[in-house]
Each structure stands twice: as C-alpha cells, then as structure tokens.
Design a protein around this motif. Structure first.
Motif, short mmCIF file in Angstrom:
data_model
loop_
_atom_site.label_atom_id
_atom_site.label_comp_id
_atom_site.label_asym_id
_atom_site.label_seq_id
_atom_site.Cartn_x
_atom_site.Cartn_y
_atom_site.Cartn_z
N LEU A 1 0.83 -1.21 0.00
CA LEU A 1 0.00 0.00 0.00
C LEU A 1 0.86 1.25 0.00
O LEU A 1 0.65 2.18 -0.79
CB LEU A 1 -0.91 0.00 1.23
CG LEU A 1 -1.68 1.31 1.49
CD1 LEU A 1 -2.71 1.56 0.41
CD2 LEU A 1 -2.35 1.26 2.86
N VAL A 2 1.87 1.29 0.87
CA VAL A 2 2.70 2.49 1.00
C VAL A 2 3.61 2.66 -0.21
O VAL A 2 3.86 3.77 -0.67
CB VAL A 2 3.51 2.45 2.31
CG1 VAL A 2 4.41 3.68 2.42
CG2 VAL A 2 2.57 2.39 3.50
N SER A 3 4.11 1.54 -0.76
CA SER A 3 4.94 1.62 -1.96
C SER A 3 4.16 2.26 -3.11
O SER A 3 4.65 3.15 -3.80
CB SER A 3 5.40 0.23 -2.39
OG SER A 3 6.65 -0.07 -1.82
N ASN A 4 2.94 1.81 -3.32
CA ASN A 4 2.11 2.37 -4.38
C ASN A 4 1.69 3.80 -4.07
O ASN A 4 1.43 4.60 -4.97
CB ASN A 4 0.87 1.49 -4.60
CG ASN A 4 1.22 0.16 -5.24
OD1 ASN A 4 2.17 0.08 -6.02
ND2 ASN A 4 0.47 -0.87 -4.91
N ALA A 5 1.64 4.13 -2.78
CA ALA A 5 1.22 5.48 -2.39
C ALA A 5 2.19 6.54 -2.91
O ALA A 5 1.78 7.65 -3.23
CB ALA A 5 1.11 5.57 -0.87
N SER A 6 3.47 6.22 -3.02
CA SER A 6 4.43 7.20 -3.51
C SER A 6 4.12 7.58 -4.96
O SER A 6 4.24 8.74 -5.35
CB SER A 6 5.86 6.67 -3.38
OG SER A 6 6.07 5.54 -4.21
N ARG A 7 3.69 6.60 -5.75
CA ARG A 7 3.31 6.89 -7.14
C ARG A 7 2.05 7.75 -7.18
O ARG A 7 1.97 8.73 -7.92
CB ARG A 7 3.05 5.59 -7.90
CG ARG A 7 4.28 4.79 -8.22
CD ARG A 7 3.95 3.74 -9.25
NE ARG A 7 5.07 2.86 -9.52
CZ ARG A 7 5.18 2.12 -10.60
NH1 ARG A 7 4.21 2.15 -11.50
NH2 ARG A 7 6.22 1.35 -10.79
N THR A 8 1.06 7.35 -6.39
CA THR A 8 -0.20 8.11 -6.38
C THR A 8 0.04 9.54 -5.93
O THR A 8 -0.54 10.48 -6.47
CB THR A 8 -1.22 7.43 -5.46
OG1 THR A 8 -1.40 6.08 -5.87
CG2 THR A 8 -2.56 8.15 -5.51
N THR A 9 0.93 9.72 -4.96
CA THR A 9 1.23 11.06 -4.48
C THR A 9 1.88 11.90 -5.57
O THR A 9 1.56 13.08 -5.74
CB THR A 9 2.14 11.00 -3.24
OG1 THR A 9 1.46 10.28 -2.20
CG2 THR A 9 2.47 12.39 -2.73
N LEU A 10 2.79 11.31 -6.36
CA LEU A 10 3.37 12.05 -7.48
C LEU A 10 2.29 12.45 -8.48
O LEU A 10 2.29 13.58 -8.98
CB LEU A 10 4.46 11.22 -8.17
CG LEU A 10 5.08 11.91 -9.40
CD1 LEU A 10 5.72 13.24 -9.04
CD2 LEU A 10 6.10 10.99 -10.08
N SER A 11 1.37 11.53 -8.77
CA SER A 11 0.28 11.87 -9.68
C SER A 11 -0.55 13.03 -9.13
O SER A 11 -0.98 13.92 -9.88
CB SER A 11 -0.62 10.65 -9.91
OG SER A 11 0.07 9.62 -10.58
N ARG A 12 -0.76 13.03 -7.82
CA ARG A 12 -1.50 14.13 -7.19
C ARG A 12 -0.72 15.45 -7.27
O ARG A 12 -1.32 16.52 -7.39
CB ARG A 12 -1.82 13.78 -5.74
CG ARG A 12 -2.86 12.67 -5.59
CD ARG A 12 -3.14 12.38 -4.12
NE ARG A 12 -4.22 11.40 -3.98
CZ ARG A 12 -4.73 11.02 -2.81
NH1 ARG A 12 -4.26 11.55 -1.68
NH2 ARG A 12 -5.70 10.14 -2.76
N ILE A 13 0.60 15.37 -7.18
CA ILE A 13 1.43 16.57 -7.31
C ILE A 13 1.27 17.15 -8.72
O ILE A 13 1.12 18.36 -8.90
CB ILE A 13 2.90 16.25 -7.00
CG1 ILE A 13 3.06 15.92 -5.51
CG2 ILE A 13 3.80 17.42 -7.38
CD1 ILE A 13 4.43 15.35 -5.15
N VAL A 14 1.30 16.28 -9.72
CA VAL A 14 1.10 16.72 -11.10
C VAL A 14 -0.30 17.31 -11.26
O VAL A 14 -0.47 18.37 -11.90
CB VAL A 14 1.34 15.56 -12.08
CG1 VAL A 14 0.94 15.96 -13.50
CG2 VAL A 14 2.81 15.14 -12.06
N ASP A 15 -1.30 16.68 -10.67
CA ASP A 15 -2.68 17.22 -10.72
C ASP A 15 -2.72 18.62 -10.12
O ASP A 15 -3.38 19.52 -10.66
CB ASP A 15 -3.63 16.31 -9.94
CG ASP A 15 -3.89 14.98 -10.63
OD1 ASP A 15 -3.62 14.87 -11.83
OD2 ASP A 15 -4.35 14.04 -9.94
#
Length: 255
Positions: free
Chosen positions: A30-44
């Motif tokens: 969960l936390v490993s994938n969270a880093s990717r999702t957070t980057l996507s949110r930064i781009v958003d």
C-alpha cells in the motif's frame, strides 16, 4: 502578473520498504504504491493551480531501484505536465544519483535535470525574469558544501537555487552537502528550494528557504501529515507559502 510554482523533494518512488514488508506485506505494498499516487496528485495540483513550474529537489527515486516500470510511470507523469505547458526542474540527491534509471530514462524536453556542476537556467514566468541555479549529486556521497559552486544571483530576476542538503544536520539524516541557513541567506537568492530532510521547515528572511519534507511518509518514523509547498510570488516580489497535503496514507502514534 504573479507567478506560482510547486516545490517538493524526497518522493522516493517505489521505495523498497524492506523492514515494513517483513511485518506486513500488504501494508508495505500500500505504502509503496502510495508514492506513485502522491506524485500523480502533485502533477494534478500543478495543472489545477496553473503553475509555471514544478521543482523537485532530489531523491525522486531510490538508488537501488532499477525497475523500468518506474521509469515509464515517471515519464508519463512528466508528459502530463508537458502537455499542460508546465516545465519541471529536477536535481539528483544522494538516493537517485547512482540509479540506473538516471542513465536510461528519457524525459520530455520540458524537463530539466541539472548536472553535477552548477548550471543556470534563465527563463520567463508570466512576464517575470527567472533564474534557476541547481546542482545534482555526482554520486551518493557529498561530504563537502556545494554552495561555493553557485554563482551570484542574476540582477533583475527572481533567483531560485536548487540544492539537496542536510543543512547543519538533523536526526536520522547523514550529513550531505552541509551549509548553514546564514550562508544561504547571504547569497542574495530570492528562494532556496531544498531537499533531503524529511521534515518540513520554512525559514523566512532576505531569502525564503524551504525544506518541503517528504510528501508521503513511508513508515512510523515519518509520522504525521506530509505536504508539498505551493509558492506564489506577487508583483511586489513577496513570497507566499501554502502547504498542500496530498499523501495517500499517514502514520500516527496512537495511545
């Protein structure tokens, strides 16, 4: 017209989380994938706020990370920024300096990765002259200060410095490219975009100095809310900082 940019660092894409995985593989995933999702949110956030740039001050990914899946994901996110007309400026820190991805990754022309010698980029944001100076780590160790390699600020421009540094030192952080807040204030730069220490800190003064902290905590040692910094510079040159919380998960000590 004022201009805006997002400043972040220490995203640590797909950080292995080995100790966490030993205790709870599901939570580690969960936390490993969270880093990717957070980057996507930064781009958003960059696209929604219509910023003029994204600045990432080192440790975008981990040195041991060799997966080209990570590279493809990162390239897609940078392409999203490019399609929105938003450039990105990156430096390499102690974790991503030696990554295999560093040499194999192809990014859009809108992405600038500063080399291991200080380089200056001159550009214009909303009619304002901008000068960015940055330097990447050559390898995973930087025991000496990098500050002497920076040139003087460009007259008539808003000057931004990008550096990965432990400053005067912090608990649980090895010393890297050490320097003092007083040293940074004396440079005459308008804004210092720092990275490396995972706890956010902002220091006002003649130069605004920001260590944005890690945007997504990875274990209980990185407990509490995490954020990126949305920076707005008004027409008078005043700098305004706005914390934006984009993390997917959050660790807390609970009694």
């Amino acid at each position: 017209m004022a201009f805006k940019f997002v400043h972040t660092a220490d995203i640590h894409l797909d950080s292995p989380l080995k100790s966490l995985a030993l205790r709870d593989a599901g939570l580690a995933d969960l936390v490993s994938n969270a880093s990717r999702t957070t980057l996507s949110r930064i781009v958003d956030l960059c696209i929604t706020e219509d910023v003029q740039a994204l600045i990432i001050a080192g440790d975008l990914y981990d040195g041991s990370q060799t997966s080209m899946k990570t590279a493809r994901f990162l390239a897609r996110e940078m392409e999203r920024l490019a399609e929105a007309g938003i450039p990105a400026y990156l430096i390499r820190g102690n974790h991503d300096a030696l990554s295999k991805i560093t040499t194999e990754l192809t990014l859009p022309d809108s992405v600038t990765v500063f080399p291991a010698t200080c380089e200056t980029i001159e550009t214009t944001w909303n009619g304002h002259a901008i000068a960015l100076q940055g330097i990447s780590f050559r390898d995973s160790h930087a025991p000496d200060s990098l500050l002497p390699q920076f040139g003087p600020p460009l007259p008539g421009a808003f000057n931004i410095g990008l550096m990965h540094t432990s400053l005067g030192g912090a608990p649980n952080h090895d010393p890297y490219a050490p320097c003092t807040l007083a040293d940074l204030q004396q440079t005459g730069f308008d804004y210092w975009a720092l990275g490396h220490i995972h706890q956010r800190a902002a220091y006002p003064g003649s130069s605004t100095i920001v260590m944005p902290g890690i945007p997504q905590g990875r274990d209980i040692g990185e407990a509490g809310s995490k954020s990126v910094t949305l920076v707005t510079v008004d027409d008078t040159g005043d700098v305004h900082l706005d914390e934006r919380y984009l993390a997917v998960t959050q660790f807390e000590h609970v009694s």
